[in-house]
Structures are given as structure tokens and as C-alpha cells.
Scaffold this active site. Sequence first.
Site, mmCIF file in Angstrom:
data_model
loop_
_atom_site.group_PDB
_atom_site.id
_atom_site.type_symbol
_atom_site.label_atom_id
_atom_site.label_comp_id
_atom_site.label_asym_id
_atom_site.label_seq_id
_atom_site.Cartn_x
_atom_site.Cartn_y
_atom_site.Cartn_z
ATOM 1 N N GLY A 39 0.835 -1.206 0.000
ATOM 2 C CA GLY A 39 0.000 0.000 0.000
ATOM 3 C C GLY A 39 0.868 1.254 0.000
ATOM 4 O O GLY A 39 0.618 2.213 -0.738
ATOM 5 N N HIS A 40 1.908 1.253 0.848
ATOM 6 C CA HIS A 40 2.839 2.394 0.856
ATOM 7 C C HIS A 40 3.581 2.482 -0.477
ATOM 8 O O HIS A 40 3.798 3.575 -1.003
ATOM 9 C CB HIS A 40 3.876 2.238 1.978
ATOM 10 C CG HIS A 40 3.308 2.263 3.355
ATOM 11 N ND1 HIS A 40 3.262 1.151 4.155
ATOM 12 C CD2 HIS A 40 2.763 3.262 4.075
ATOM 13 C CE1 HIS A 40 2.724 1.473 5.326
ATOM 14 N NE2 HIS A 40 2.412 2.741 5.294
ATOM 15 N N GLY A 150 -3.221 7.218 1.886
ATOM 16 C CA GLY A 150 -4.049 6.075 1.512
ATOM 17 C C GLY A 150 -5.509 6.301 1.904
ATOM 18 O O GLY A 150 -5.807 6.837 2.973
ATOM 19 N N ARG A 190 -0.247 -3.102 10.707
ATOM 20 C CA ARG A 190 -0.708 -3.855 11.886
ATOM 21 C C ARG A 190 -1.080 -5.303 11.542
ATOM 22 O O ARG A 190 -1.199 -6.130 12.448
ATOM 23 C CB ARG A 190 -1.887 -3.142 12.552
ATOM 24 C CG ARG A 190 -1.456 -1.862 13.263
ATOM 25 C CD ARG A 190 -2.555 -1.264 14.117
ATOM 26 N NE ARG A 190 -2.047 -0.217 14.992
ATOM 27 C CZ ARG A 190 -2.027 1.079 14.691
ATOM 28 N NH1 ARG A 190 -2.486 1.494 13.535
ATOM 29 N NH2 ARG A 190 -1.532 1.965 15.544
#
Length: 299
Positions: A39-40, A150, A190
Site C-alpha cells: 500500500g505504501h 491512503g 498492523r
Amino acid sequence: MTEAPGGVQVVRTPEALRAVRQGLGPVGFVPTMGYLHEGHAALIRRARQENALAVVSIFVNPMQFGPTDDLARYPRDLDRDLRVCAEAGAQVVFTPDAGVMYPPGFSTQVSLTGVSEPLDGAARPGHFTGVATVVLKLLNLVQPDRAYFGEKDWQQLAVIRRMVADLNVPVQVVGVPTVRADSGLALSSRNSYLGTEQQARATVLSRALRAVQAAYAAGERDTARLEQAGLDVLATDPEVQPDYLAVVPPDLQRQPTVTPDPLNRVLVAARMFGVRLIDNLPLDPADPVPAALPPGGPA
Ligand code: PAF
């Protein structure tokens, strides 16, 4: 300043950041707390595509963690993060110490009303003040043309858009769609707290969101009944302790019935296996987030 494998320049102080930033533009900025995932990487790739220089910050911001949050055990792996940054095309990584960001005597906080109050604002008092304060500091330090966040943190994105508009911060805020595993699980740092089996169980969150979408597609417009469709799915796994599952309009203030808007969203936050997870989807999957948002964004 040091150079990491892959040619990324690692800077740790505002002075070194100013030096690498000078004369280069446009600059795309991706603020992160590290332990980077795909995602990053999507945010970094987008920043690199749309700008001459892509800057990533890695800073686990103590101000946005509450006393019972996971600050001490928040996952960290700088070497791995630098590899992800290099592969995704970042040229500069700013990774300050807490003492650089919050020196002795630090006394200022950026606190928003409205959009920061419901949902995570209620569940995590002070969290968005910590986020807004650090993001404004980082924007002032990096002075980017565009900053990338995001959509997985939908409320955070709304808070940042509101702050940027209210305080006339000269930056374009760009929201980037959530990256998901094939299972539907939204990628998150997480998730690393969860084993493979637990990650499979955590797909109950995205399944609950999709149940709400299905109820909306079937014609339901009553907010409570839409939410119940999602809560019923969450209830199928006794491990789920929901904080909220909410259908909200663009300003995130829940209404009794839904008025059509492409920025209507269904958000969920729940604890599973001791880990707090969040996710969200558009209420109508046919609604893409508009490329050009009004000043101040959806909120
Ligand atoms: O989304 C995050 O990782 C953090 O909240 C942010 C925006 C980097 C601020 O610490």
C-alpha cells in the site's frame, strides 16, 4: 546524510532535508510510520510518477498514540523500509528522531472539530490532534507540491484535507485507493501482528463492508438497517469486537437516511486477536472517488 542501498538518500534533520530539497521540484511526499507494505509502495510509485522528487518520511509519531495504544510494540524495520522505498522509486527518506520532531518545550497542537470528532475521533481521543500536528510539521519541513495518503485511513484523509484547506497549506492532497490482499484484507502495517490463519479471519471486516454495499445496491437507504447488514456479518466471528461500523456522508456526520453522493462511505473499526483493524469502502462501488475534489476535500 547517508546513502542507503538502492541510492536512497537518508536524512535525519530539518537542515539536511532542506539541503536535498533545495532547487528540486515538483516534490511528491509520502508520510508514513514505517513498516512499509505494498500500500505504501503504491503511494511512493504515484509520488514518483507525478513529481521530480519523491520524499518519504518514516516517523512513528508518539503524539497520535493513546496511553493504551501499541506505540511500544509498533513494528519497525528501517533496513527493509529503505529497500521498499528504493524499489518504489523514492529518492529521499526523512527519518527524524522524536527529539527532532518534539524538542523540549514543544507546546503546539493542531486540533480540528467536525470531521475529526466521530468514529476514530471518539474511539481514540487525541489521535487526530496527533496526526494533524505531525502532518502539518512534516508538510512545513518537506514543503511538497503534492502529498499522498491512503484511502484506507478515510477519516485521516478527510481530517488532513480539512486542515490543509482551513490553514491554507500550499499542497495538493492526493488520496490513493486501498491496496488489498487477494483475500480482500486491506493491507496494513498492523496485519503483521496477525498470523496467517488470523489474517484469513480478519477478512470478515471487508466482507461486512461488502454486505452493506449489497444492501445499498438492493435499495436500502435507512442508515441503521444498512449498518445492521454489516454488523450481522461481523457477528459471525466471535473474535470480532467492533468499535463501529458506520455509513457516513462526505462530512462523516452520520444521518438517519442516505442521500446519494459519490463520497458516501461505509467504515469499520474492530479489534480481533488484540489488534485494532480499520477498513472502508464506497457505499456504491460504482462511485469512483472524484479526481477533483472541492476545496477542503470531501469533508
Ligand atoms: O497514516 C500514517 O501512517 C500516519 O498517521 C501519518 C499520516 C504518517 C502521520 O503520522
